[in-house]
Each structure stands twice: as C-alpha cells, then as structure tokens.
Motif scaffolding. Structure first.
Motif, short mmCIF file in Angstrom:
data_model
loop_
_atom_site.label_atom_id
_atom_site.label_comp_id
_atom_site.label_asym_id
_atom_site.label_seq_id
_atom_site.Cartn_x
_atom_site.Cartn_y
_atom_site.Cartn_z
N ARG A 172 0.81 -1.22 0.00
CA ARG A 172 0.00 0.00 0.00
C ARG A 172 0.85 1.27 0.00
NH1 ARG A 172 -3.52 -0.03 4.99
NH2 ARG A 172 -4.56 1.70 3.92
N ALA A 173 1.93 1.28 0.78
CA ALA A 173 2.72 2.50 0.94
C ALA A 173 3.87 2.61 -0.06
CB ALA A 173 3.27 2.58 2.36
N GLY A 174 4.19 1.52 -0.75
CA GLY A 174 5.29 1.55 -1.70
C GLY A 174 6.63 1.45 -1.00
N ALA A 175 7.66 2.07 -1.59
CA ALA A 175 9.00 2.06 -1.02
C ALA A 175 9.10 3.15 0.04
CB ALA A 175 10.04 2.28 -2.11
N VAL A 176 9.40 2.75 1.27
CA VAL A 176 9.56 3.70 2.37
C VAL A 176 10.87 3.42 3.08
CG1 VAL A 176 7.08 4.02 2.71
CG2 VAL A 176 8.29 2.25 3.99
N VAL A 177 11.42 4.44 3.73
CA VAL A 177 12.56 4.26 4.61
C VAL A 177 12.10 4.55 6.03
CG1 VAL A 177 14.82 5.15 5.30
CG2 VAL A 177 14.32 4.76 2.88
N VAL A 178 12.29 3.58 6.92
CA VAL A 178 11.86 3.70 8.31
C VAL A 178 13.10 3.96 9.17
CG1 VAL A 178 10.52 2.64 10.16
CG2 VAL A 178 10.05 2.01 7.78
N HIS A 179 13.04 5.03 9.97
CA HIS A 179 14.19 5.51 10.74
C HIS A 179 13.98 5.27 12.23
CE1 HIS A 179 15.56 8.20 7.28
NE2 HIS A 179 14.29 8.00 6.96
N PHE A 180 15.06 4.90 12.92
CA PHE A 180 15.04 4.67 14.36
C PHE A 180 16.27 5.31 14.99
CE2 PHE A 180 13.27 1.05 12.11
CZ PHE A 180 12.06 0.82 12.75
#
Length: 309
Positions: A290-298
């Motif tokens: 649904r969201a496509g390519a994402v970068v998740v940051h921590f």
C-alpha cells in the motif's frame, strides 16, 4: 521538503511531547489520528510493524521514537533550539531519564484503579479488556512497578524537579527551554490530566508553574489528514535518505537485510534493507503493497539491530 505528518492519538504522553515541540518551533503539521491499540493497519503499512505512538512521516520517510523525531524537527527548524549549546549534552541526558525512568514511574502511578475512567474515558468492559491485553503484549512479560513503589519514586522525582526550579530559572536547565523540558513535561502531563491522581502535584508549586509555561508554547498549526491520504502520499513519493553512513558495530554492511526493534518493550521487529547505521540512527528500506518504497528511521540509543532471519 514535504509536509510534516504526525500519526498520534490525543491521550498519548509521547505524542503530547512532540505536539508541544511543534508549538515551540511554530510549525505547521498534518494530524493523523490512529488507534490507541493494535491492530493499526494503516500505521503498519508505513512502519512495517512498529507499534509505539507517535510516528512522524515526511513523504516516504517514516520516523519512529520521539528522541529521533525531535532531532529531525531540530534540523527542519533549528531556531529556537531544543539543544542550546551550553546545555546540549545535559539536556539530552535529562530527556533520556525522563523518557524512561520518570515516564514508567508516572505510568505505574497513574494506572491505578481509581484513575482508570479518567485515563480511558467511558469505555466498555470489552474495550478495557482489549486495552489491557494490548499493553500486556507491549510489555512482553516484563513486571509492572507496584503502586506503593511508583508513589514513592514519583515523590522523589518531583522533589528533584522542584529543586531544579528553585533557583528562579524559567525552565529546568536555565532561562531557555530545551528537550529536557518537553520530555519531563509529558510524563507529568499524563498525571495532571487525570483528576483522581493529579493531587500528588499540588505540593510542588514551582513544578506546576513550569508546566504552565511549557503548555503555553501551544501545539503549532495542525490540520487534519486521513490516514489513507498519508499512505497515498508515501506511495507517490521517493524516500529522501539524508545520511547513508555506516558506523559498523555489528559486522553488518549497508544493503543487508536486518530487523530492528526496541531494547525494552514493544519488541515488534521491523525488517528491511539497511540503508543507514550512523552514530545516532538506524534506517531500513522496505516495500509495502500500500505505501510503496519507504525508509523507516530509528534512533540507535534504545534500539537493537540483527540480521533478518
């Protein structure tokens, strides 16, 4: 820069921390209301499974944990600063104490039987049961602090906070507000908003006056947004990874598949391709239907990384 999208719910203490930072920095932001318990399908589409609240989104970049969110907001709007140079290290250290030790003490104190209706409002027994099961899953079996222990520790922490304000300074570390104020405030805000337990603060007038000063920053300029709109925006945007550096403490290279999760509670791993392991941040690239390519940051502090199984 794309607009700031903030995924939160009204009674979330950590969300209140960031809402006040929006006010402090006079920022406009999009407000996406999310469920207080799992399942959170729209949040999961963006994060890959991270279950804590809040989450901040800028385009297809998703930022988890308020310590990192605060750093990102500092880059976006460096004035006024959350980290005044003379107290930068101290303010971060106090904030880390407040976000952990003080927060969990406040939660254990506030979640006592007499206060439950004030915390959660008029909910059904089934909803109460679902909330309890969700929070038990987040704790992953860790024991809860007893009410007597929480009361004693909270009283000591309140004495210390009152002492920090006893020399006439406007804020905890001096004349200027810092991240220490917003992190300390949100735990006490959670107590103060519940009449059944708020009386414990009455013996600390300097603390109450300081809380009013922090609250006076307001919450910036929010506008409502639907969660489906936020997902569509992520899908139509390319992630803008600003730091692809590698501080290798794991023997894991950029491009490898990893899983990242907190070190203390809500141990739901987020899997993806490692695209950043800097001095203070991890980030993974993942693909969602649904969201496509994402970068998740921590943030690096408080999180752990392992090779994906």
């Amino acid at each position: 820069m794309s607009e700031i999208i903030f995924h939160h719910y009204p009674v979330s203490p950590f969300s209140e921390k960031i809402r006040l930072i929006f006010g402090f920095k006079n920022l406009a932001w999009k407000s996406v209301m999310i469920p207080s318990i799992m399942p959170k399908p729209d949040v999961t589409a963006l994060t890959g499974g991270y279950r804590r609240t809040p989450v901040m989104q800028i385009g297809a970049d998703i930022y988890c944990d308020t310590a990192l969110i605060a750093d990102v907001l500092e880059r976006i709007a460096p004035v006024p600063s959350l980290y005044p140079p003379a107290i930068a290290g101290l303010s971060r250290t106090v904030a880390q104490w407040a976000d952990t030790s003080l927060f969990w003490t406040a939660i254990a104190y506030t979640f006592q039987p007499a206060a439950m209706s004030g915390i959660l409002g008029d909910i059904t027994p089934e909803q109460m049961k679902a909330f309890g099961a969700d929070r038990a899953a987040m704790r992953a079996g860790a024991p809860r602090m007893s009410l007597p222990e929480a009361t004693g520790q909270l009283l000591e922490y309140l004495r210390r906070i009152e002492d920090m304000l006893s020399q006439g300074s406007a804020f905890l570390l001096g004349a200027d507000a810092s991240i220490a104020d917003f992190s300390t405030y949100h735990a006490l805000w959670f107590i103060r908003r519940v009449p059944a337990v708020a009386g414990i603060l009455d013996a600390y007038p300097l603390t109450l006056t300081w809380m009013d000063k922090v609250a006076a920053f307001g919450q910036g300029h929010p506008e409502k947004m639907r969660s489906t709109e936020a997902i569509e925006l992520a899908h139509s945007t390319m992630p803008l990874l600003s730091d692809a550096s590698l501080l290798d403490t794991h023997g894991i290279a950029l491009g490898e598949m990893v899983a990242i999760m907190p070190t203390d509670y809500a141990l739901d791993p987020v899997a993806g391709e490692l695209v950043c392991a800097s001095a203070n941040e991890f980030a993974v690239r993942r693909i969602d239907e649904r969201a496509g390519a994402v970068v998740v940051h921590f943030p690096r502090v408080g999180f752990q990384m392992k090779r994906a199984e």
